[in-house]
Design a protein around this motif. Structure first.
Motif, mmCIF file in Angstrom:
data_model
loop_
_atom_site.group_PDB
_atom_site.id
_atom_site.type_symbol
_atom_site.label_atom_id
_atom_site.label_comp_id
_atom_site.label_asym_id
_atom_site.label_seq_id
_atom_site.Cartn_x
_atom_site.Cartn_y
_atom_site.Cartn_z
ATOM 1 N N TYR A 96 0.812 -1.215 0.000
ATOM 2 C CA TYR A 96 0.000 0.000 0.000
ATOM 3 C C TYR A 96 0.848 1.269 0.000
ATOM 4 N N ASN A 143 0.577 -0.560 -9.090
ATOM 5 C CA ASN A 143 -0.707 -1.230 -8.926
ATOM 6 C C ASN A 143 -0.733 -2.470 -9.784
ATOM 7 N N MET A 144 -1.675 -3.340 -9.442
ATOM 8 C CA MET A 144 -1.650 -4.661 -10.055
ATOM 9 C C MET A 144 -3.029 -5.034 -10.579
ATOM 10 N N ALA A 179 -9.893 -10.061 -9.189
ATOM 11 C CA ALA A 179 -10.121 -9.628 -7.811
ATOM 12 C C ALA A 179 -10.987 -8.377 -7.742
ATOM 13 N N VAL A 180 -12.030 -8.351 -8.552
ATOM 14 C CA VAL A 180 -12.991 -7.248 -8.461
ATOM 15 C C VAL A 180 -13.837 -7.489 -7.217
ATOM 16 N N PHE A 181 -13.951 -6.474 -6.344
ATOM 17 C CA PHE A 181 -14.681 -6.661 -5.085
ATOM 18 C C PHE A 181 -16.148 -6.970 -5.377
ATOM 19 N N PRO A 182 -16.615 -8.165 -4.999
ATOM 20 C CA PRO A 182 -17.971 -8.565 -5.418
ATOM 21 C C PRO A 182 -19.066 -7.782 -4.700
ATOM 22 N N HIS A 183 -18.742 -7.167 -3.556
ATOM 23 C CA HIS A 183 -19.779 -6.470 -2.799
ATOM 24 C C HIS A 183 -19.824 -4.972 -3.120
ATOM 25 N N TYR A 203 -11.998 2.862 -5.344
ATOM 26 C CA TYR A 203 -11.453 2.379 -4.066
ATOM 27 C C TYR A 203 -10.081 2.965 -3.730
ATOM 28 N N GLY A 204 -9.164 2.897 -4.692
ATOM 29 C CA GLY A 204 -7.802 3.346 -4.433
ATOM 30 C C GLY A 204 -7.744 4.819 -4.051
ATOM 31 N N LYS A 247 -9.044 5.445 -0.546
ATOM 32 C CA LYS A 247 -8.024 5.122 0.452
ATOM 33 C C LYS A 247 -6.980 6.231 0.558
ATOM 34 N N ASP A 248 -6.769 6.977 -0.545
ATOM 35 C CA ASP A 248 -5.816 8.085 -0.502
ATOM 36 C C ASP A 248 -6.429 9.340 0.101
ATOM 37 N N ARG A 285 -9.523 0.166 -12.208
ATOM 38 C CA ARG A 285 -9.270 0.305 -10.777
ATOM 39 C C ARG A 285 -7.775 0.438 -10.493
ATOM 40 N N ALA A 286 -6.976 -0.309 -11.278
ATOM 41 C CA ALA A 286 -5.529 -0.256 -11.061
ATOM 42 C C ALA A 286 -4.926 1.008 -11.673
ATOM 43 N N LYS A 301 -5.046 5.223 -9.965
ATOM 44 C CA LYS A 301 -4.082 5.857 -9.065
ATOM 45 C C LYS A 301 -2.864 6.356 -9.816
#
Lengths: 266, 297, 377
Positions: free
Chosen positions: C88, C93-94, C100-104, C113-114, C117-118, C161-162, C165
């Motif tokens: 982090y 980024n990966m 790994a897409v957040f299912p919820h 998301y990223g 978090k920033d 998503r990657a 950022k």
């Protein structure tokens, strides 16, 4: 490769200590010579001897094993049929009610199951004269009823995970449905049936509340006997009895575990 | 040919009808009987309740039992106490069970099997004896008090037995496997890439846990909580052996009403109300399982 | 294809060691996943690490992302030593193989998301999310949950998503493996376009040599935790460094032999198998008498019924052992006199004589002297 945090590790350690220390102490105190169960009076195996002399314990254990064996076997037959019906016969009248009745015993509080079955037996006796006496037969019926739900769920989930085309292939090759059940389906779900039987057996051996409701005077199962003793407090011969049960269960479970592990790795 | 088709049909019918009839007779009808008796009045007779139809054949039902349950504070308080105690015990189970399930699911594959086995093992050992084990521990002259006295931490034994604390310990101890197993099942099949993706996008380990792991373990949390709460509500043995005489829980009240007071109609009414209280968590549990099964396929 | 190589050259001149991997190793117990590997990747490159499963490529990628700490060596990104930085805190980024897409979370929340978090302000996040949705053409799907998306759409969510950022490096773990063939080809070009538009350095891990060939400016071929060759797709394909690379990328015919003579331009190799002296190009220093392999790609070999007339070419006679028509090209297995099978691939551009070849027909195979390379190890 992925580390677990120190917090998780310590909770795990605490959790397992919480689960096992009480059992360990029971084992240790079963070898206590003192009559007062919480004071250490030196090593002795006298309570095991006392257990062997105690006819009440032996009678209760015998009844419990007879009930558990019969109930587990009946529950396996009925539960396998129910699991097959739920997993393989998609449509039949009253299916919703059926699956509701299968899953409900799993979450029913024991006091309610016990009470309802006793009231049934009393009503039946009024109507038909049977059961004249409550004991082996009524406890066995009660245990069969709630244990078959567990067997049905285990068998059903095994069937759901199993490829239906195996059965279809057998029919394609000329097997009649009933033959296919015996040639293909049953051998494939045999592990689930064995697991179900063992679970049913244990649940039956373990049950106190339902048995208390549906048994009559003079017929005590092992848990009922133990309960009547421990109501009065800690007693050394119960420690000995508990140790025997812990030892039998641990050895049994370990053997089963090692056996499944070997078959899986082979 | 026709004969064999009929025979196959017959087999299907037998496979459905046998368990079906069994469950109708020994599961559904008993509930109707409970409901029926809860609407009767107690009498001193064998059996101790009035028949549903009197001699003239007129329907004779009375709501007296339910009216009594509602008016007598003892029952309202006991129901409430049961909900609260079962609820707190459930949360305690979750607080202990979640990190355990998490730790097991993240352990190496070889150790995972053993750790799970150790969770399940006590479940196979008599429930009653496991509760009993705590009696020897929590007694005034039990192992905990003796150890603390010997260490000099306390001067006089702490009263642990026959308190709510003891009931909580007993409940958490007995129902912990029911919490850990569904949680483990959810956590184990969770895609660990998701947690790493969150960290990759700037979340710390803790943050990633609350953003990803926790919300995704909801099915396991719901299942675990319901599987602990429902039986804890009706628990009889633990409050009887570990709880004090004043710490009444509804399972024990039902038992005593039936065996001690021999008031079968009132005991039945207590059972009916308990069942109504449990309908909500049972429905939550079944919906959760159905949704979870759907998501898994 | 053209701009890619120009760009890569320009990038290398500008900053040839944007990512600097120096002597990196990773051990898991006794197992050596990555064995003392060094590599420089330039800014703006689309670099692929190619290898079979268990070759260490994923471990190397995870060390770049920060999910594994190297057992030895160091990793620098844009002059910053990130060897021990947690994921982090890295400007990296990966895109995960599973996406790994957040299912919820819905598409929008996933992409944001990223930045959340920033701690970026809401309106700014919104602006960036809109940009990203446009870049990956998911504007109409912003409120959908991942379960309602197709595999290709999920892949684009993961990419957006990657990318949001604006990382210095984007890591892609088998980015196309989960897609079907048609979609894979389209997505390949989309990825290249996005890389070109954003100018972000891409490091791709893949087991698919075709994917690596079309995507990348440079390729590192990895085996048993080590790089076997690093170069442009053309270099790796035309001039494989060793037998492993030659065999891993594409199909190749090899003939055993020993060096007969060495001249400035080419080498002569006497093949004991064919009892012929063959010319070939070499990239490694060799000496006369050394045992080597000669390698020729199937598409460099010509087929004809009559003996080819160019005396410089290598010419060998054989019979058609098997043939397969693939539409745009045909594959032949030609059996030589000594029983050796040579694979030949020919374009079906013209209705040439080869189209009418049948089993057991006598044919000549031939190749240009510069078509063969010498493999030393």
């Amino acid at each position: 490769m992925r580390k677990t945090s120190r917090f998780t590790t310590s909770v795990l350690a605490f959790g397992y200590a919480f689960l096992y220390i009480p059992l360990l102490l029971v084992v240790v105190y079963s070898f206590n010579d003192s009559r007062i169960a919480t004071v250490w009076g030196g090593f002795s195996t006298r309570w095991y001897g006392a257990l062997w002399q105690n006819d009440q314990v032996l009678d209760a254990a015998l009844l419990s094993f007879r009930v558990a064996f019969t109930a587990a076997s009946m529950a396996t037959v009925l539960g396998t049929m129910a699991g097959l019906a739920l997993a393989r016969f998609r449509r039949f009248r009253g299916r919703t009610l059926f699956s509701g009745m299968i899953t409900s015993p799993l979450v029913m509080p024991e006091v309610i199951t016990g009470l309802s079955l006793l009231l049934l037996f009393v009503s039946l006796q009024q109507l038909t004269g049977w059961p004249g006496q409550r004991g082996f037969s009524t406890i066995t019926i009660a245990h069969t009823t709630f244990a078959m739900a567990y067997v049905a769920i285990i068998v059903q989930s095994r069937l759901a995970a199993m490829d239906e085309s195996l059965e279809e292939a057998a029919m394609d090759l000329g097997g009649r449905p009933l033959r296919v059940v015996f040639d293909i389906t049953l051998p494939l779900i045999a592990p689930a049936m064995i697991a179900g039987w063992l679970l049913a057996f244990t649940l039956s051996l373990d049950d106190l509340v339902i048995a208390s409701f549906v048994s009559g005077p003079g017929s005590s199962t092992l848990p009922m006997y133990i309960f009547s003793k421990v109501k009065l407090g800690v007693s050394p011969d119960i420690n000995a009895l508990a140790t025997l049960i812990i030892a039998i269960v641990t050895i049994g479970v370990l053997i089963a575990w090692l056996a499944t592990r070997r078959t899986r790795s082979a | 040919m026709a004969g064999s088709v009929n025979r196959d049909n017959l087999w299907q019918r037998v496979a459905i009808a046998t368990p079906y009839l069994w469950l109708l007779l020994f599961f559904l009808i008993p509930f109707i009987i409970i409901l029926k008796i809860s609407l009767a009045d107690p009498v001193i007779a064998q059996p101790p309740f009035t028949p549903t139809f009197d001699e003239q054949g007129a329907l004779s039902i009375s709501l007296d039992n339910f009216r009594f349950l509602l008016t007598d504070d003892l029952y309202a308080i006991t129901y409430l106490r049961s909900v609260v105690i079962a609820g707190i015990a459930t949360l305690l189970c979750l607080a202990l069970g979640f990190p355990m399930a998490y730790g097991i699911s993240r352990a190496r594959e070889q150790t995972r099997g053993l750790l799970l086995l150790l969770i399940v093992l006590p479940f196979w050992i008599s429930f009653l004896l496991r509760v009993y084990a705590w009696m020897g521990l929590m007694n005034n002259h039990g192992v905990i008090n003796n150890t603390l006295l010997w260490l000099g931490v306390i001067d006089a034994p702490i009263q642990m037995m026959y308190t709510d604390i003891a009931v909580f310990v007993g409940l958490v101890y007995s129902y912990l496997p029911f919490m850990v197993l569904p949680l483990y099942a959810t956590l184990e099949r969770m895609d660990l890439d998701l947690v790493e993706a969150a960290q990759d996008l700037g979340a710390t380990r803790t943050r990633a846990f609350w953003d990803v792991t926790w919300p995704l373990s909801r099915p396991g949390v719901v299942a675990g909580c319901m599987l602990v709460f429902i039986p804890a509500m009706g628990e009889y043995v633990i409050p009887y052996l570990l709880g004090g005489p004043e710490s009444l829980l509804i399972g024990r009240v039902l038992f005593d009403e039936f065996f001690v007071n021999r008031d079968w109609p009132l005991a039945s009414a207590v059972a009916v109300v308990l069942l109504l209280l449990l309908v909500v968590p049972i429905v939550i549990l079944q919906r959760n399982q159905a949704r979870d099964a759907e998501a898994a396929t | 294809m053209e701009y890619k190589q120009e760009q890569s050259k320009a990038a290398q001149e500008e900053n040839s060691s944007f990512i600097r991997i120096s002597n990196v190793s990773k051990h898991f117990g006794d197992f050596v996943a990555v064995d003392d590997v060094s590599l420089d990747i330039g800014k703006g490159e689309l670099f692929s690490i190619l290898g079979g499963s268990g070759c260490g490529k994923t471990t190397l990628l995870r060390m770049l992302a920060g999910f594994e700490v190297p057992s030895g060596g160091s990793i620098e990104i844009d002059g910053l030593d990130v060897t021990r930085l947690p994921p982090y805190e890295r400007p990296v980024n990966m895109m995960f193989q599973s996406y790994a897409v957040f299912p919820h979370m819905n598409v929008e929340k996933n992409i944001a998301y990223g930045l959340v978090k920033d701690g970026l302000p809401k309106n700014e996040i919104r602006k960036h999310v809109d940009e990203m949705l446009e870049l990956v053409q998911l504007g109409d799907f912003r409120r959908r949950k991942p379960a309602q998306l197709s595999g290709g759409q999920r892949q684009r969510v993961a990419l957006a998503r990657a990318l949001i950022k604006k990382p210095k490096v984007l890591l892609l773990d088998e980015p196309l493996a989960a897609l079907d063939k048609k979609l894979r080809e389209r997505t390949q070009f989309e990825l290249m376009n996005i890389q070109y538009e954003t100018g972000i350095t891409f490091v791709v891990v893949t087991h698919d040599q075709e994917e690596a060939m079309t995507l990348s400016s440079r390729i590192a071929v990895m085996d048993k935790g080590q790089f076997r060759q690093v170069g442009t797709p053309k270099e790796v394909y035309e001039f494989p460094d060793n037998r492993f690379v030659a065999g891993f990328i594409g199909t190749i015919n090899t003939f055993h032999g020993s060096i007969a003579s060495i001249s400035e331009e080419t080498l002569s190799v006497y093949s004991d198998e064919l009892q012929l002296t063959l010319p070939a190009l070499g990239t490694h220093p060799v000496e006369v008498g050394q045992e080597v392999d000669i390698a020729v790609r199937p598409e460099k070999i010509f087929l004809s019924r009559d003996e080819p007339d160019n005396p410089d070419d290598v010419r060998i006679q054989g019979v058609v052992d098997d043939l397969g028509y693939l539409g745009n090209r045909s594959l032949y297995r030609i059996r030589l006199a000594n029983g050796k099978i040579v694979q030949v691939s020919s374009q079906n551009r013209r209705r040439s004589v080869t189209r009418f070849l049948e089993w057991e027909d006598k044919v000549w195979i031939s190749w240009r002297p510069r078509s063969a390379v010498v493999l030393v190890d």
